[in-house]
Design a protein around this motif. Structure first.
Motif, mmCIF file in Angstrom:
data_model
loop_
_atom_site.group_PDB
_atom_site.id
_atom_site.type_symbol
_atom_site.label_atom_id
_atom_site.label_comp_id
_atom_site.label_asym_id
_atom_site.label_seq_id
_atom_site.Cartn_x
_atom_site.Cartn_y
_atom_site.Cartn_z
ATOM 1 N N ARG A 145 -3.602 -2.001 -10.204
ATOM 2 C CA ARG A 145 -2.208 -1.550 -10.289
ATOM 3 C C ARG A 145 -1.681 -1.764 -11.707
ATOM 4 O O ARG A 145 -2.005 -2.758 -12.341
ATOM 5 C CB ARG A 145 -1.337 -2.360 -9.344
ATOM 6 N N THR A 151 -3.255 6.510 -14.414
ATOM 7 C CA THR A 151 -2.940 7.686 -13.610
ATOM 8 C C THR A 151 -1.438 7.959 -13.569
ATOM 9 O O THR A 151 -0.632 7.109 -13.936
ATOM 10 C CB THR A 151 -3.410 7.496 -12.148
ATOM 11 N N ALA A 183 -5.077 6.346 -4.949
ATOM 12 C CA ALA A 183 -5.806 5.753 -6.072
ATOM 13 C C ALA A 183 -7.233 5.404 -5.672
ATOM 14 O O ALA A 183 -8.183 5.647 -6.424
ATOM 15 C CB ALA A 183 -5.076 4.515 -6.581
ATOM 16 N N LYS A 184 -7.402 4.845 -4.489
ATOM 17 C CA LYS A 184 -8.741 4.487 -4.016
ATOM 18 C C LYS A 184 -9.595 5.727 -3.785
ATOM 19 O O LYS A 184 -10.789 5.740 -4.085
ATOM 20 C CB LYS A 184 -8.657 3.638 -2.754
ATOM 21 N N VAL A 216 -10.247 -0.578 -10.250
ATOM 22 C CA VAL A 216 -9.009 0.064 -9.815
ATOM 23 C C VAL A 216 -7.939 -1.026 -9.794
ATOM 24 O O VAL A 216 -8.008 -1.941 -8.994
ATOM 25 C CB VAL A 216 -9.133 0.675 -8.400
ATOM 26 N N GLU A 248 0.817 -1.222 0.000
ATOM 27 C CA GLU A 248 0.000 0.000 0.000
ATOM 28 C C GLU A 248 0.846 1.266 0.000
ATOM 29 O O GLU A 248 0.350 2.348 -0.301
ATOM 30 C CB GLU A 248 -1.002 0.006 1.162
ATOM 31 N N GLN A 267 1.633 3.644 -11.034
ATOM 32 C CA GLN A 267 0.500 4.069 -11.837
ATOM 33 C C GLN A 267 -0.670 3.118 -11.586
ATOM 34 O O GLN A 267 -0.483 1.967 -11.210
ATOM 35 C CB GLN A 267 0.858 4.055 -13.320
ATOM 36 N N TRP A 268 -1.881 3.637 -11.820
ATOM 37 C CA TRP A 268 -3.097 2.861 -11.608
ATOM 38 C C TRP A 268 -3.995 2.960 -12.827
ATOM 39 O O TRP A 268 -4.026 3.984 -13.514
ATOM 40 C CB TRP A 268 -3.838 3.376 -10.381
ATOM 41 N N TYR A 269 -4.729 1.885 -13.085
ATOM 42 C CA TYR A 269 -5.734 1.837 -14.151
ATOM 43 C C TYR A 269 -7.088 2.034 -13.484
ATOM 44 O O TYR A 269 -7.464 1.281 -12.589
ATOM 45 C CB TYR A 269 -5.671 0.476 -14.844
ATOM 46 N N LEU A 270 -7.795 3.072 -13.897
ATOM 47 C CA LEU A 270 -9.135 3.344 -13.384
ATOM 48 C C LEU A 270 -10.119 3.263 -14.542
ATOM 49 O O LEU A 270 -9.872 3.826 -15.602
ATOM 50 C CB LEU A 270 -9.215 4.744 -12.755
ATOM 51 N N GLU A 289 -1.659 3.589 -3.055
ATOM 52 C CA GLU A 289 -2.934 2.871 -3.102
ATOM 53 C C GLU A 289 -4.056 3.711 -2.494
ATOM 54 O O GLU A 289 -5.159 3.766 -3.035
ATOM 55 C CB GLU A 289 -2.808 1.545 -2.355
ATOM 56 N N CYS A 328 -6.987 13.308 -10.537
ATOM 57 C CA CYS A 328 -5.715 12.575 -10.421
ATOM 58 C C CYS A 328 -4.494 13.348 -10.878
ATOM 59 O O CYS A 328 -3.378 12.868 -10.714
ATOM 60 C CB CYS A 328 -5.774 11.299 -11.267
#
Length: 87
Positions: free
Chosen positions: A85, A63, A71-72, A83, A29, A34-37, A68, A50
């Motif tokens: 990773r 993003t 991102a959440k 959401v 955490e 980067q994150w995929y939303l 974490e 973001c």
């Protein structure tokens, strides 16, 4: 590779190699990545929440690097259905 070298060095007297010992791992955490939303929002909406994003598809963005928790929180503000990773 290290396992192989160790096995060769100890051919005469084998050492027990295994995964029985626990290790201190870095908390996932706290990783900045980067994150995929994905959801029913525009890339412009995601940019507002973001910062810089890359549009992956309509309603899906990658993003900028964030934790974490960030991102959440962004996913909640955008109403994202997914959401994930980005490794």
């Amino acid at each position: 590779m290290g396992d192989i070298i160790d096995a060769i060095q100890h051919r005469e007297k084998r050492r027990d190699l295994g995964w029985s010992e626990s290790a201190d791992l870095f908390p996932s955490e706290e990783l900045v990545m980067q994150w995929y939303l994905r959801g029913d929002f525009s890339a412009a909406d995601a940019t507002g929440v973001c910062g810089e994003v890359k549009e992956a598809a309509p309603g899906a963005v990658i993003t900028a690097p964030m934790t974490e928790a960030q991102a959440k929180a962004a996913a909640e503000k955008l109403g994202a259905a997914a959401v994930l990773r980005v490794l």
